[in-house]
Design an enzyme around this catalytic site. Structure first.
Site, PDB file in Angstrom:
ATOM      1  N   ASP A 299      24.689  25.336   1.936  1.00 31.24           N
ATOM      2  CA  ASP A 299      24.612  24.684   0.544  1.00 31.24           C
ATOM      3  C   ASP A 299      23.233  25.213  -0.112  1.00 31.24           C
ATOM      4  O   ASP A 299      23.253  25.689  -1.229  1.00 31.24           O
ATOM      5  CB  ASP A 299      24.530  23.425   0.521  1.00 31.24           C
ATOM      6  CG  ASP A 299      25.743  22.551   0.796  1.00 31.24           C
ATOM      7  OD1 ASP A 299      26.122  21.482   0.894  1.00 31.24           O
ATOM      8  OD2 ASP A 299      26.708  23.420   0.884  1.00 31.24           O
TER       9      ASP A 299
ATOM     10  N   LEU B 159       4.324  -1.225  -0.172  1.00 31.18           N
ATOM     11  CA  LEU B 159       2.881  -1.991   0.032  1.00 31.18           C
ATOM     12  C   LEU B 159       2.953  -3.357  -0.471  1.00 31.18           C
ATOM     13  O   LEU B 159       3.258  -3.519  -1.553  1.00 31.18           O
ATOM     14  CB  LEU B 159       1.916  -1.041  -0.297  1.00 31.18           C
ATOM     15  CG  LEU B 159       1.998   0.570   0.391  1.00 31.18           C
ATOM     16  CD1 LEU B 159       0.859   1.386  -0.406  1.00 31.18           C
ATOM     17  CD2 LEU B 159       1.570   0.370   2.112  1.00 31.18           C
TER      18      LEU B 159
ATOM     19  N   LYS C 296      -3.604   5.649  -5.167  1.00 32.38           N
ATOM     20  CA  LYS C 296      -2.086   5.378  -5.052  1.00 32.38           C
ATOM     21  C   LYS C 296      -1.509   6.165  -6.144  1.00 32.38           C
ATOM     22  O   LYS C 296      -1.630   5.885  -7.247  1.00 32.38           O
ATOM     23  CB  LYS C 296      -1.891   3.870  -4.933  1.00 32.38           C
ATOM     24  CG  LYS C 296      -0.581   3.499  -5.126  1.00 32.38           C
ATOM     25  CD  LYS C 296      -0.046   1.941  -5.063  1.00 32.38           C
ATOM     26  CE  LYS C 296       1.269   1.576  -4.761  1.00 32.38           C
ATOM     27  NZ  LYS C 296       2.104   1.959  -5.824  1.00 32.38           N
TER      28      LYS C 296
ATOM     29  N   GLU D  97       4.372  11.553  -1.980  1.00 35.65           N
ATOM     30  CA  GLU D  97       4.646  11.112  -3.344  1.00 35.65           C
ATOM     31  C   GLU D  97       4.969  12.471  -3.964  1.00 35.65           C
ATOM     32  O   GLU D  97       4.235  13.420  -4.195  1.00 35.65           O
ATOM     33  CB  GLU D  97       3.531  10.363  -3.996  1.00 35.65           C
ATOM     34  CG  GLU D  97       3.858   9.605  -5.081  1.00 35.65           C
ATOM     35  CD  GLU D  97       4.436   8.265  -4.717  1.00 35.65           C
ATOM     36  OE1 GLU D  97       4.748   7.915  -3.557  1.00 35.65           O
ATOM     37  OE2 GLU D  97       4.636   7.417  -5.710  1.00 35.65           O
TER      38      GLU D  97
ATOM     39  N   LYS E  64      -5.241   1.767   4.701  1.00 37.65           N
ATOM     40  CA  LYS E  64      -4.623   1.791   5.688  1.00 37.65           C
ATOM     41  C   LYS E  64      -5.589   1.855   7.327  1.00 37.65           C
ATOM     42  O   LYS E  64      -6.465   2.438   6.959  1.00 37.65           O
ATOM     43  CB  LYS E  64      -3.974   3.090   5.830  1.00 37.65           C
ATOM     44  CG  LYS E  64      -2.754   3.238   4.709  1.00 37.65           C
ATOM     45  CD  LYS E  64      -2.130   4.772   4.712  1.00 37.65           C
ATOM     46  CE  LYS E  64      -1.339   4.845   3.524  1.00 37.65           C
ATOM     47  NZ  LYS E  64      -1.028   5.960   3.549  1.00 37.65           N
TER      48      LYS E  64
ATOM     49  N   LYS F 103      -4.667  -2.614  -6.562  1.00 38.22           N
ATOM     50  CA  LYS F 103      -4.407  -2.004  -7.833  1.00 38.22           C
ATOM     51  C   LYS F 103      -5.331  -2.283  -8.921  1.00 38.22           C
ATOM     52  O   LYS F 103      -6.381  -3.042  -8.740  1.00 38.22           O
ATOM     53  CB  LYS F 103      -3.235  -3.072  -8.431  1.00 38.22           C
ATOM     54  CG  LYS F 103      -1.766  -3.030  -7.372  1.00 38.22           C
ATOM     55  CD  LYS F 103      -1.196  -1.601  -7.326  1.00 38.22           C
ATOM     56  CE  LYS F 103      -0.001  -1.333  -8.445  1.00 38.22           C
ATOM     57  NZ  LYS F 103       1.032  -2.360  -8.175  1.00 38.22           N
TER      58      LYS F 103
ATOM     59  N   CYS G  34      25.577 -17.057 -27.011  1.00 38.97           N
ATOM     60  CA  CYS G  34      26.682 -16.448 -26.739  1.00 38.97           C
ATOM     61  C   CYS G  34      27.955 -17.122 -27.953  1.00 38.97           C
ATOM     62  O   CYS G  34      27.805 -17.916 -28.351  1.00 38.97           O
ATOM     63  CB  CYS G  34      27.050 -16.645 -25.515  1.00 38.97           C
ATOM     64  SG  CYS G  34      27.925 -18.521 -25.061  1.00 38.97           S
TER      65      CYS G  34
END
Ligand code: IVH
Length: 704
Positions: free
Chosen positions: A47, A97, A132, A190, A306, A330, A426
């Site tokens: 392929d 994570l 990150k 990543e 880590k 973060k 609705c």
């Protein structure tokens, strides 16, 4: 086109005459391969080699548009059916994570590790700390050093096979270099697009009237998930290696040693990675990277810590879908101010009415925000937000932007207060009712009382059903579901599986946006999902409080659809034993059980589920490590343990395929009792359950 020495001439060096000759040869060669592949099922090239021919053909055509042949392979639409991506199962699941948002969270993370491993307060723990990257994760499989496949994360268990595409990335070695290359290894990392490349790409896309991307991450994902690898090749994508999956042997004993090995093997690793020995060093690193963030040419949304020692990583293991040995710290959310143009009500799958602020578009952390959730009526009252107000909005990672507060000085005199509707928007206009909490008080959530009669709920339900983590049917997205629903071709999940049989009446191919090929592809994609894993099936049912992790726990706990279905219906009729059994499953508690009982107590739901189940084969859940002595057994730990912590014992049992329950019932197989064991031990004796002490347990599982 080759030189006399046999080298392929680069596309940019071809003369017009050479290009013409080569396009002719490529058209012929590709047509021959197509014939062998499609008509004789007997391809003679891999392929990847085939894709390489098509990529070269496209590149030459892009440089010499006047030379495109009438019989060009690129013009032969449908010759190579757009198959979507095949699925590739990860040998070791790709997990995510846990997040830390504050300094306290980081301290807690380190303390937890210390407790879990029973380390003395002064025993040093080394960590790696690295940015990150805000891209998409990828798993690359190497066999004897050669790149054989690449897959996206997908649902963590299986991803999309993007092998042909990853082979076009410069940062991804096709052959691993250096010594100590294991026979089989999965390298993970990543894929990202630099900020500058993203801006340039968007300019080009805009000029060509093509899709523009919201941010570099979406553009990296969109570029990698191209059916035509030559498009991926034309997009500048980078790759940082930072983790691994299955490895036939580990070339290092630490996380940092593994990163060194990645670099020697030919990968890029993040140059900012640093080893840290204390919480203070981790926090200093976080601060340093936050200051550098704006100047980096790639988006990051935090830093990852880590545990460096791999033997400790192994012992620490995982809690549901995240490792105990790592955390993503973060950066604080980004904020901006803008004006509320309107407030609209959205009706979700469970009938919850959510007010949404429609905003004057504003860029928050590189993303254009136009909607922000206002959660519920109480939140609107708390904020006193009115239409016309200037508000502060916040966006953090993937979560829906939120309205933080109103800037009152900027309130115009004609700002309009919002009145929460008492009827569902609705077509049924059914009354809206407030949830009642466990303590009998009025809850915050307002719900349409129309249940399955409410078209909003039905449609949301269908959307959930086909979503990526549920049935994941390629070509059946929100737009198609809306069309199918409006035309009443699909009003419940089972209808999807009879669509093809009804198509002689519907004639989907005659509708805008559909053609013969896309209709065929859609039916193929539906067929591909006639076989489905138990956990996906349970998740797809859309039972409240049954998310992916809970669905997985239920699937593992019951093993087969019949067992789960019987239990769920029994729970719905108030069967106390069935309830106790369900309660004994790890991660399942009263809220989930009540929700399952409510769902299976509804006649309409039971019928809908049975109709659906008749169309699909639901595969039995995989039981982890069937070869261990305790696989499939239900184990209860009680009393204190001396050689390891309760959490570690539990994690080990689960790794070996046992189910760890919190209470002893007739279904318990083993009770591991340490000193101080009380009522659970008594119950075990009453039920005649096998009781082991800690050493006997360790001998049984064969670790010590
Ligand atoms: S380690 C077992 N390291 O963050 C988990 N992940 O929320 C191994 N990510 O899915 C992941 N930069 O896509 C790791 N330096 C880094 C990362 C990183 C970005 C992403 C990755 C993962 C997500 C977890």
């Amino acid at each position: 086109m080759k030189t006399k020495a046999g080298h392929t001439i680069a596309v940019e060096d071809l003369t017009q005459a050479q290009a013409k000759a080569e396009l002719k040869r490529l058209a012929q060669e590709i047509a021959e391969h197509d014939e062998r592949y499609y008509q004789h099922d007997a391809p003679t090239v891999s392929d990847a080699d085939y894709d390489a021919l098509r990529i070269r053909n496209n590149e030459i055509e892009a440089r010499f548009p006047a030379l495109v042949r009438p019989d060009s392979p690129s013009a032969r639409v449908g010759a190579k059916p757009a198959r979507g991506f095949a699925k590739l199962r990860h040998a070791v699941p790709m997990l995510s994570l846990d997040n830390a948002f504050s300094e306290q969270d980081v301290t807690d993370f380190v303390d937890r590790i210390r407790r879990f491993l029973r380390l003395a307060a002064d025993e040093p723990i080394a960590f790696t700390a690295e940015p990150k990257i805000d891209g998409l994760s990828l798993s690359l499989r190497y066999q004897d050093g050669e790149l054989v496949s690449g897959a996206t994360r997908g649902d963590g268990l299986e991803g999309e096979d993007v092998t042909a595409n990853v082979k076009t990335l410069e940062d991804i070695p096709k052959q691993l270099e250096g010594r100590r290359v294991p026979a089989r290894c999965d390298i993970r990392g990543e894929v990202y697009m630099t900020k500058s490349a993203f801006l340039k790409l968007n300019e080009r896309q805009k000029a060509a009237d093509k899709q523009v991307f919201a941010n570099p991450r979406n553009s990296a994902a969109g570029s990698l998930r191209q059916l035509d690898p030559s498009i991926t090749a034309s997009r500048p994508l980078g790759f940082f290696a930072y983790a691994w999956g299955e490895m036939s042997e580990l070339p290092a004993e630490t996380q940092s040693g593994m990163l060194d090995w990645f670099a020697r093997a030919g990968f890029k690793t993040n140059p900012l990675m640093k080893r840290c020995g204390s919480v203070e060093e981790l926090l200093a690193f976080h601060h340093e990277i936050e200051l550098k963030r704006g100047a980096l040419d790639y988006d990051i949304d935090g830093v990852v810590y880590k545990v460096d020692r791999l033997d400790w990583q192994e012992r620490l293991g995982f809690v549901s879908r995240t490792p105990r040995w790592a955390v993503a710290h973060k950066f604080p959310a980004e904020k901006a101010t803008t004006v509320v143009r309107d407030i609209e009500i959205q009706v979700g799958r469970t009938g919850a009415l959510t007010p949404v602020a429609k905003l004057e578009p504003v860029t928050v952390g590189g993303v254009v925000v136009q909607n922000a959730t206002l959660h519920n009526a109480d939140e609107i009252a708390r904020l006193d937000v009115r239409i016309g107000d200037t508000v502060t909005v916040q966006r953090a990672g993937d979560v829906i932007p939120q309205v933080l507060g109103v800037i009152e000085e900027k309130r115009p005199h004609d700002a309009k207060p919002f009145h929460f509707p008492t009827k569902c928007p609705c077509s049924l206009h059914t009354p809206v009712v407030r949830d009642v909490t466990a303590t009998g008080e009025e809850g915050a959530v307002a719900r349409c009382s129309g249940e399955f009669a409410c078209p909003h709920q039905r449609m949301e339900h269908l959307r959930h059903f086909v979503s990526r983590r549920a049935f994941d049917i390629e070509g059946l997205g929100e737009k198609q579901i809306a069309l199918f629903y409006e035309n009443e071709w699909v009003t419940e999940p089972a209808d999807i599986f009879t669509l093809e049989a009804r198509n002689n009446k519907i004639k989907l191919e005659e509708y805008e946006g559909f053609g013969e090929t896309s209709v065929r592809n859609l039916f193929n994609a539906i067929d591909a999902r006639r076989e489905i894993s138990l956990e996906r099936f349970i998740y797809a049912l859309g039972i409240r409080h049954v998310g992916e992790t809970t669905a997985q726990a239920l699937a593992r706990g019951y093993g087969t659809w019949d067992a789960f279905h019987d239990a769920a219906r029994a729970v719905a009729t108030g069967d106390a034993d069935a309830r106790t059994d369900m309660d004994a499953l790890d991660q399942i508690g009263d809220t989930v059980i009540d929700s399952i009982a409510a769902y299976f107590g509804e006649r309409h739901n039971v019928k809908k589920v049975e109709q659906l189940a008749a169309h699909v084969t639901i595969l039995d859940a995989e039981r982890p490590r069937a070869d261990s002595a305790v696989a499939g057994k239900t184990v209860v730990f009680t009393g204190s343990l001396e050689k390891m912590t309760r959490d570690e014992a539990k994690a080990m049992a689960e790794r070996l395929g046992a189910k760890v329950a919190g209470s002893v019932s007739k279904k318990t197989d083993i009770v591991v009792a340490g000193p101080g064991a009380g009522s659970k031990l008594a119950k075990a004796k009453e039920f005649g359950v096998e009781v082991l002490d800690e050493d006997e347990w360790l001998r049984r599982v064969g670790t010590r």
